[in-house]
Scaffold this motif. Structure first.
Motif, PDB file in Angstrom:
ATOM      1  N   GLY A  84       0.826  -1.199   0.000  1.00  0.00           N
ATOM      2  CA  GLY A  84       0.000   0.000   0.000  1.00  0.00           C
ATOM      3  C   GLY A  84       0.858   1.246   0.000  1.00  0.00           C
ATOM      4  O   GLY A  84       2.068   1.194   0.258  1.00  0.00           O
ATOM      5  N   VAL A  85       0.215   2.380  -0.290  1.00  0.00           N
ATOM      6  CA  VAL A  85       0.937   3.649  -0.360  1.00  0.00           C
ATOM      7  C   VAL A  85       1.578   3.986   0.980  1.00  0.00           C
ATOM      8  O   VAL A  85       2.672   4.528   1.044  1.00  0.00           O
ATOM      9  N   ALA A 123      -1.971  -3.411  -6.012  1.00  0.00           N
ATOM     10  CA  ALA A 123      -3.036  -2.411  -5.944  1.00  0.00           C
ATOM     11  C   ALA A 123      -2.816  -1.341  -7.012  1.00  0.00           C
ATOM     12  O   ALA A 123      -1.669  -1.015  -7.339  1.00  0.00           O
ATOM     13  N   PRO A 124      -3.901  -0.779  -7.564  1.00  0.00           N
ATOM     14  CA  PRO A 124      -3.780   0.134  -8.705  1.00  0.00           C
ATOM     15  C   PRO A 124      -2.873   1.332  -8.470  1.00  0.00           C
ATOM     16  O   PRO A 124      -2.257   1.846  -9.407  1.00  0.00           O
ATOM     17  N   GLU A 125      -2.770   1.779  -7.215  1.00  0.00           N
ATOM     18  CA  GLU A 125      -1.975   2.968  -6.942  1.00  0.00           C
ATOM     19  C   GLU A 125      -0.476   2.671  -6.813  1.00  0.00           C
ATOM     20  O   GLU A 125       0.354   3.594  -6.832  1.00  0.00           O
ATOM     21  N   ILE A 126      -0.088   1.388  -6.699  1.00  0.00           N
ATOM     22  CA  ILE A 126       1.313   1.046  -6.428  1.00  0.00           C
ATOM     23  C   ILE A 126       2.241   1.344  -7.598  1.00  0.00           C
ATOM     24  O   ILE A 126       3.328   1.912  -7.398  1.00  0.00           O
ATOM     25  N   GLU A 128       2.187   3.628  -9.872  1.00  0.00           N
ATOM     26  CA  GLU A 128       2.448   5.060  -9.931  1.00  0.00           C
ATOM     27  C   GLU A 128       3.306   5.515  -8.749  1.00  0.00           C
ATOM     28  O   GLU A 128       4.203   6.361  -8.899  1.00  0.00           O
ATOM     29  N   LEU A 129       3.038   4.954  -7.573  1.00  0.00           N
ATOM     30  CA  LEU A 129       3.860   5.272  -6.401  1.00  0.00           C
ATOM     31  C   LEU A 129       5.314   4.911  -6.657  1.00  0.00           C
ATOM     32  O   LEU A 129       6.232   5.709  -6.386  1.00  0.00           O
ATOM     33  N   ASP A 132       6.799   7.290  -9.481  1.00  0.00           N
ATOM     34  CA  ASP A 132       6.878   8.727  -9.236  1.00  0.00           C
ATOM     35  C   ASP A 132       7.609   9.090  -7.962  1.00  0.00           C
ATOM     36  O   ASP A 132       8.197  10.179  -7.870  1.00  0.00           O
TER      37      ASP A 132
END
Length: 283
Positions: A84-85, A123-126, A128-129, A132
Motif C-alpha cells: 500500500g501507499v 493495488a492500482p496505486e502502487i 504510480e507510487l 513517481d
C-alpha cells in the motif's frame, strides 16, 4: 555488511524476507528484517491468513532499530513488494534517515508490479507510487522487463530497446538497473537473460530457462545482487554470482517437484557460487 530489509514475510514458503534473509546470511551479511505483512503463505495459493502490518507499526519498529544506534551501520536498505501507499511512505522515510546517518548507504528497490504473462497484480496505486516517488530515491532497482517498461513508458524487447529503457530508468534517479528477466525474441532457444547497467557499462548473462514458476526467486535475486554489488562495486561480478546462485536454486527446486523454493537445500550455491555463467559486455 549490514542490510535493512523491509519486506513481507510468510510462515510457509519463501517470498519477501522469507526468501531474502537466509541467502544473505549464508553469504555473510547481517540482515535486519522488518516485516510489512505476516502471512501464513504467499498469495499465489489464492487463500492465506495473517495480518497486513499497519504502516505506523512498521515505522515504530524502524524507530526502535534507529534508537539502538543501528542506522549508521547500515550499508544497504532493501525493499520489495509494497502492499500500500502507506508502506511506501515509511520506506522512503527510512531510506532518508539511514542515509542521513550513513551517507555511503544505498537503497535497492525491487519495484514489484507484475509480469508480462499476468499483468499487474498489485493495488492500482502502487505502480504510480513506485514510478513517481520510490524509484527516484533508489540507487539500485531490479525490475523485470515488464516492470521496466511501465516505469519508463516503453516496450523493451531486444537488447537495444532494453538498454534504452534502462537508461531512461537511470535518468529517473537510480544509477544501477538490473533487469531480471530479459526475454528478447532473438535469444537462444530455451534460455533467459539478465542485464545490468551502471555507470561503468552494461553486461548480459544467459542461463537455461526452466519451465515453471518459482515464487520468491525475484526476491532472492534482488537480495543477492544488492549484497554482491555493494560488496564488490563490480556489476559484472555481482551479475555472474547472482545468476549462478539463482539458477542453481531454481534447478534444485525444479528437480524436487516441490512448489516452494528449496531455499535451505540450495544454500551451498549462495555461499559458494559455481560461477558457471559468464556475463558479456554489451555496451
Amino acid at each position: 555488511m549490514k542490510v535493512l530489509s523491509i519486506q513481507s514475510a510468510v510462515a510457509w514458503g519463501h517470498v519477501g524476507n522469507s526468501a531474502a534473509v537466509f541467502p544473505l546470511q549464508r553469504i555473510g551479511v547481517e540482515v535486519v528484517p522488518v516485516l510489512t505483512v505476516n502471512f501464513s503463505n504467499h498469495t499465489g495459493y489464492g487463500a492465506w491468513r495473517g495480518p497486513l502490518i499497519p504502516p505506523a507499526d512498521v515505522a515504530d519498529v524502524l524507530l526502535g532499530v534507529e534508537e539502538r544506534g543501528i542506522f549508521p551501520r547500515i550499508d544497504a536498505v532493501l525493499s520489495g513488494y509494497q502492499g500500500g501507499v502507506g508502506i511506501g511512505d515509511v520506506i522512503i522515510d527510512a531510506v532518508r534517515r539511514v542515509k542521513a546517518a550513513n551517507p555511503a548507504a544505498v537503497y535497492a528497490c525491487d519495484p514489484v508490479m507484475g509480469n508480462a504473462k499476468s499483468g499487474c497484480f498489485v493495488a492500482p496505486e502502487i505502480p504510480e507510487l513506485l514510478r513517481d516517488r520510490v524509484v527516484p530515491v533508489a540507487d539500485i532497482i531490479t525490475p523485470n522487463q515488464f516492470e521496466l517498461g511501465f516505469l519508463t513508458g516503453t516496450e523493451p524487447a531486444d537488447i537495444r530497446s532494453t538498454l534504452e529503457s534502462a537508461d531512461l530508468a537511470r535518468a529517473m534517479g537510480p544509477s544501477t538497473v538490473l533487469v531480471t528477466s530479459v526475454e528478447r525474441p532473438d535469444r537462444p532457444e530455451g534460455t533467459i537473460e539478465m542485464l545490468v547497467v551502471d555507470n561503468s557499462g552494461a553486461w548480459l548473462v544467459n542461463t537455461p530457462h526452466l519451465p515453471f514458476k518459482a515464487n520468491g526467486s525475484g526476491d532472492v535475486t534482488a537480495a543477492l545482487f544488492t549484497a554482491h554489488y555493494v560488496g564488490t562495486k563490480d556489476a559484472k561480478v555481482a551479475l555472474e554470482r547472482t545468476a549462478s546462485s539463482v539458477f542453481d536454486l531454481i534447478e534444485t527446486t525444479y528437480k524436487s517437484g516441490e512448489r516452494e523454493l528449496q531455499l535451505v537445500e540450495a544454500q551451498e550455491f549462495y555461499a559458494h557460487p559455481q560461477m558457471q555463467f559468464t556475463a558479456e559486455k554489451v555496451r
